[in-house]
Structures are given as C-alpha cells and as structure tokens.
Write a protein that holds these residues in place. Structure first.
Motif, PDB file in Angstrom:
ATOM      1  N   PRO A   1      58.328  50.103  50.085  1.00 34.88           N
ATOM      2  CA  PRO A   1      57.163  49.555  49.383  1.00 34.88           C
ATOM      3  C   PRO A   1      55.918  50.379  49.689  1.00 34.88           C
ATOM      4  O   PRO A   1      55.710  50.822  50.823  1.00 34.88           O
ATOM      5  N   VAL A   2      55.080  50.579  48.678  1.00 34.33           N
ATOM      6  CA  VAL A   2      53.908  51.444  48.851  1.00 34.33           C
ATOM      7  C   VAL A   2      52.740  50.706  49.486  1.00 34.33           C
ATOM      8  O   VAL A   2      51.745  51.321  49.858  1.00 34.33           O
ATOM      9  N   ASN A   3      52.859  49.387  49.609  1.00 33.41           N
ATOM     10  CA  ASN A   3      51.730  48.581  50.068  1.00 33.41           C
ATOM     11  C   ASN A   3      51.848  48.208  51.545  1.00 33.41           C
ATOM     12  O   ASN A   3      51.460  47.125  51.956  1.00 33.41           O
ATOM     13  N   LEU A   4      52.396  49.112  52.360  1.00 31.51           N
ATOM     14  CA  LEU A   4      52.559  48.859  53.787  1.00 31.51           C
ATOM     15  C   LEU A   4      51.687  49.805  54.607  1.00 31.51           C
ATOM     16  O   LEU A   4      51.516  50.970  54.260  1.00 31.51           O
ATOM     17  N   LYS A   5      51.160  49.279  55.713  1.00 34.02           N
ATOM     18  CA  LYS A   5      50.473  50.093  56.705  1.00 34.02           C
ATOM     19  C   LYS A   5      51.316  50.092  57.975  1.00 34.02           C
ATOM     20  O   LYS A   5      51.842  49.051  58.378  1.00 34.02           O
TER      21      LYS A   5
ATOM     22  N   LEU B   1      59.781  57.919  66.203  1.00 34.48           N
ATOM     23  CA  LEU B   1      58.863  57.503  65.140  1.00 34.48           C
ATOM     24  C   LEU B   1      58.389  58.698  64.326  1.00 34.48           C
ATOM     25  O   LEU B   1      58.237  58.611  63.103  1.00 34.48           O
ATOM     26  N   ARG B   2      58.148  59.819  64.985  1.00 32.84           N
ATOM     27  CA  ARG B   2      57.716  61.016  64.260  1.00 32.84           C
ATOM     28  C   ARG B   2      58.816  61.489  63.313  1.00 32.84           C
ATOM     29  O   ARG B   2      58.540  61.968  62.210  1.00 32.84           O
TER      30      ARG B   2
ATOM     31  N   LEU C   1      60.696  59.756  55.865  1.00 31.43           N
ATOM     32  CA  LEU C   1      60.290  58.741  54.896  1.00 31.43           C
ATOM     33  C   LEU C   1      58.971  59.063  54.206  1.00 31.43           C
ATOM     34  O   LEU C   1      58.571  58.359  53.277  1.00 31.43           O
ATOM     35  N   GLY C   2      58.292  60.097  54.665  1.00 28.51           N
ATOM     36  CA  GLY C   2      57.028  60.461  54.044  1.00 28.51           C
ATOM     37  C   GLY C   2      55.934  59.434  54.268  1.00 28.51           C
ATOM     38  O   GLY C   2      55.131  59.158  53.372  1.00 28.51           O
ATOM     39  N   ILE C   3      55.897  58.849  55.468  1.00 32.34           N
ATOM     40  CA  ILE C   3      54.886  57.844  55.797  1.00 32.34           C
ATOM     41  C   ILE C   3      54.088  58.322  57.002  1.00 32.34           C
ATOM     42  O   ILE C   3      54.433  59.316  57.641  1.00 32.34           O
ATOM     43  N   GLN C   4      53.014  57.613  57.302  1.00 34.63           N
ATOM     44  CA  GLN C   4      52.206  57.917  58.478  1.00 34.63           C
ATOM     45  C   GLN C   4      52.118  56.680  59.350  1.00 34.63           C
ATOM     46  O   GLN C   4      51.690  55.616  58.892  1.00 34.63           O
ATOM     47  N   ILE C   5      52.545  56.811  60.605  1.00 36.68           N
ATOM     48  CA  ILE C   5      52.508  55.701  61.562  1.00 36.68           C
ATOM     49  C   ILE C   5      51.399  56.004  62.556  1.00 36.68           C
ATOM     50  O   ILE C   5      51.515  56.917  63.375  1.00 36.68           O
ATOM     51  N   LYS C   6      50.313  55.253  62.484  1.00 35.46           N
ATOM     52  CA  LYS C   6      49.118  55.557  63.267  1.00 35.46           C
ATOM     53  C   LYS C   6      49.124  54.824  64.602  1.00 35.46           C
ATOM     54  O   LYS C   6      49.556  53.675  64.698  1.00 35.46           O
ATOM     55  N   ASN C   7      48.612  55.508  65.605  1.00 40.65           N
ATOM     56  CA  ASN C   7      48.477  54.907  66.932  1.00 40.65           C
ATOM     57  C   ASN C   7      47.331  53.893  66.923  1.00 40.65           C
ATOM     58  O   ASN C   7      46.270  54.142  66.348  1.00 40.65           O
ATOM     59  N   ILE C   8      47.556  52.737  67.540  1.00 45.06           N
ATOM     60  CA  ILE C   8      46.515  51.713  67.623  1.00 45.06           C
ATOM     61  C   ILE C   8      45.670  51.991  68.865  1.00 45.06           C
ATOM     62  O   ILE C   8      46.165  51.903  69.991  1.00 45.06           O
ATOM     63  N   THR C   9      44.426  52.317  68.659  1.00 44.91           N
ATOM     64  CA  THR C   9      43.523  52.525  69.792  1.00 44.91           C
ATOM     65  C   THR C   9      42.514  51.389  69.915  1.00 44.91           C
ATOM     66  O   THR C   9      41.945  51.166  70.976  1.00 44.91           O
TER      67      THR C   9
END
Length: 476
Positions: free
Chosen positions: A247-251, A409-410, A416-424
C-alpha cells in the motif's frame, strides 16, 4: 511435479524480468465497472448491496482471463481484492451450472480459510449455494459427513483435508473429487515454497483431482518470491501482476532498543506516546488504568515471533488495563476466531499476533502495526505490514529492533523500494502533541521497573496455569 519443469535456481532475477514483460492487458479496453468485466447482473446487484461498486486494479486485470478459463497466477499486494478476483468467476460459473464438487480452495492457515468461507457465504446467500469448511480444530467426523453430503465449494487447509481424504475409501473419494472444475491455491507461495509438509499435503490432494488440463487452476499471492518465479517460468499459467507491492499510504519507522530485555518496556512507552493511551500505574500494580487523551490510533496490531512471546506481551498489555487480545498457533480455533472478531469489532484495541495473522486476513481500521524484532524475510515483512491501512486508510509501521536487525531492514528497503526512517523524536499525544526527543535513560528509568515487575507476575501466572508447559509441548 506441479509445473513439469526443471529451472536453474540462479536465474531468478532474469525470470522476474521475463514475468514483468509477459504481463497482459485486460480484454476490455478500459474496464471500469463489473459490467465491463462481464460479471452477471445478479452478481453485480449483490456486490452493490454490499457497497462494492467498482473493481480494483487486480480484478480489472485478472477477471477477464479467469472467465476465459485460463490458468492464472495473480500477484497483487494485500488489500488489493484478490479474494473477490477468484470468487466472482467461480460464483458466476456456479450460477450458470450449479454442480456439487465444483471448486476446491486451499488456504495455508485456518484463519484465512475461515475468512474466505465467510466472504463466499455472504455473496452466495442469494443464489442458494453453500460451501463446506475443512480446517483443524473442528470435528473431523462432521467434516467426513460434509464430504459425503456434497458441496459446491470446499474451502480447506491442506493438513485437515488430507486427514479427511485418508479416512475414506480412496475409490469413493476419487469419484467425488474428480468432478472438481476449479482449484484455487490462495497465498500460493506458502504451498509452493513453504515447508515440506505443505508440499507433501498439496501433492497428496492433487492426486485426487482431475489432471491439470481438465480443471482450471488459480494461484494468488501478495509476494512473488524467486523460488515461485522459477516454478512459474515456462509454465501454463497466465501471469497477472499489479505494479505496486505494498500500500502506498504507509509510513515506516524503526527504533533500536538498547537490549532485548527492554523490548516490552519500549513497547509500553511507544504505545503510551503514540496511540494516546495514558497508562497510569500505582505502586502495587493493582489498580493500573489506561485513559485516552486525543487518541491518534484506535486499532493497533503487534507482531511477535513466537506463541510464548505473544502470550506474554498480551498479558502485559492486559496488566496495564489496555483492551488487548492475541492470536497464535497454540490457541484453539474457536478462541482464535473469537479473538479476531473481538479486534475487528473494536472490543479490543490491540491484537498481539504471530505470523498466523500475517497472511490474507482482512481487518479494516488497523492504523498502526508494531513489530517486536523484525520478520525474517522480505515476504514475511510484506505480509505483516500489509495488515495496516487496508483500503484508503493511512497507516504507520514501527519496527522495534536490535542493532543486528538494522542491516535486514536496509535490505527490505532496497527490495521493496521503501524508506524506513529512524525515530529520533516522538510526538507525545498525551502532552498535547508536544514533540520530544527519545531519551533511553528516561525510558528505562520511568518504565522499566514497572514493566519488568508486571512480566515477573505474569510469568508466575503462566507457570501456575501451565501455559509455558503447553507451549513447550507443542514444540513452539
């Protein structure tokens, strides 16, 4: 045995490219309605009654080929409408010629089989058709009777169907099963590339069915693994695939938990800060309460890697008066269904689950998925996060990981062509949406003692109730 081919394991990337080139356009120039797809008017009216007004992308692509009696492999992300993609052509054929022993649908989990049966029952009610469900955890003698009485559609898990087939004279069973016109393998990658037991069970079942050229076979999956691509390459199957994998609507977010034994502590911390549930503790953990202030997320699905961890985390949430339930492979089928329904109807706002809930289950309204330690493969990751933001909803995926999981995760990001951002930093909804940096020392100092005390009490309770022993006996 299933595809009559022998493909080199090292050519998977080239095969994936070949599959992309082979994708077919829909028969209608631009099908926008179920009428355009040549779905019968009674079925269209039934869909409208259930507020299903337009076909999804995969339905527009696949249904014309299925109606032309082609064997199809349908690859589309979760929430794309794959179940209706095969149910509608089956129902249309049954509507025209209602014959017993018409269709066999195999699903890898009891929960998915149960859900397919529910959806079929809703659609077929007006046509005086019925299905039979063959899954573990139910009376096998009663299921033997269902096989004798006949069915239009059999929906089954392979293990239980093998047990039923083995309990009857082979010649008698063959006479019935040879009438099957449709075979559906839902979540087919599980059957084709999963455990050897799955492979053996499906092979045993296929021996009772008409030969491939005398039946129509449909495969569906959300993830096309290299192994499955190799099996399908050069086969008789029409390959139909949507462009997007998720789904395109995920962060996507992640946070590295300092030590594994802090995992429950950080889970409680993130639940309190992100969901808007304010957890209030007393010194004896006897009168814990949870209050909602400006809730950001109403439904949260938490994935863990074992039944024991599933039980423990669920009981931790309950200890802090959060409305939680759980689902794992050790629970009896009736309890699993009851717990899923509790979550679907929002009696429970948290569902702690192993991967038995990762495939195919349609649970609308899930806005937040939290993974405690990430899944092992990219396919498992896809199926887990696919439970979130089904339909038009937006969703957030949080991965609480250890340092060693970061590289995995990387890899998922790249594939999958997604970006998983670190929570700071985190938005604290309890404190009127104030943004604050995450401080490990603060989390451990303010949450760890309370959570670890709750865990100790729960482990004693589980020991007294022989819960741990039951899980161990099951080899989990």
């Amino acid at each position: 045995q299933w595809f009559n081919q022998d493909t080199d394991m090292e050519v998977a990337p080239q095969i994936q490219a070949h599959i992309s080139e082979k994708l077919e356009e829909p028969m209608h120039p631009d099908p926008q309605t179920f009428d355009d797809l040549k779905i019968s008017n009674p079925l269209v009216q039934c869909l409208r009654a259930h507020k299903i007004l337009k076909p999804t992308e995969i339905q527009r692509l696949a249904i014309p080929h299925i109606l032309q009696k082609k064997d199809c492999a349908v690859i589309a992300p979760t929430c794309a409408g794959k179940t209706l993609t095969f149910l509608l052509p089956i129902l249309q054929d049954l509507q025209q010629s209602p014959e017993h022993y018409h269709t066999l649908i195999l699903a890898p989990t009891r929960e998915l089989a149960y859900q397919i049966n529910e959806q079929f029952s809703i659609l077929c009610a007006v046509f005086n058709l019925f299905s039979s469900l063959f899954i573990g955890g139910q009376d096998i003698l009663q299921q033997n009777g269902l096989l004798e009485d006949g069915f239009y559609v059999m929906i089954a898990t392979p293990g239980r169907l093998v047990q039923v087939l083995q309990s009857r004279p082979r010649e008698q069973i063959m006479q019935r099963m040879q009438k099957i016109k449709f075979l559906v393998l839902d979540e087919a990658d599980q059957f084709l590339t999963g455990s050897q037991q799955f492979n053996d069970d499906v092979s045993f079942i296929l021996d009772f069915l008409p030969k491939a050229e005398n039946r129509q076979t449909l495969l569906t999956t959300a993830s096309l693994s290299n192994e499955m691509a190799e099996m399908l390459h050069g086969s008789r199957f029409q390959l139909i695939k949507t462009e997007k994998q998720l789904p395109v609507n995920l962060k996507y977010k992640f946070y590295v938990v300092p030590q594994d034994f802090y995992m429950s502590t950080y889970l409680i911390y993130f639940i309190e800060k992100i969901t808007g549930f304010q957890i209030i503790y007393d010194s004896d953990l006897q009168e814990n309460t949870s209050k909602i202030k400006n809730p950001s997320f109403q439904q949260c699905l938490i994935f863990v890697n074992s039944p024991h961890q599933c039980e423990l985390i669920n009981r931790v949430l309950l200890k802090f008066q959060l409305k939680s339930t759980c689902i794992h492979s050790i629970l009896k089928m009736e309890q699993r269904i009851q717990n899923i329904n509790s979550f679907k109807t929002r009696q429970s706002q948290f569902l702690v689950a192993t991967d038995v809930a990762a495939r195919g289950l349609d649970i609308p309204g899930v806005e937040l998925v939290i993974q405690l330690n990430t899944s092992g493969t990219v396919e498992e990751f896809m199926h887990r996060v696919g439970r979130c933001a089904r339909g038009a909803d937006e969703g957030l995926i949080i991965n609480l990981i250890q340092v060693g999981d970061a590289l995995r995760l990387r890899t998922f990001e790249q594939k999958l062509g997604i970006q998983i951002k670190n929570i700071t930093e985190i938005e604290d909804f309890v404190q009127n949406g104030k943004i604050q940096k995450i401080n490990d020392e603060f989390v451990v100092r303010n949450y760890f003692a309370k959570v670890i005390r709750a865990e100790k009490e729960i482990k004693v309770e589980m020991l007294d109730q022989n819960v741990g022993l039951k899980l161990q006996r099951k080899g989990k």
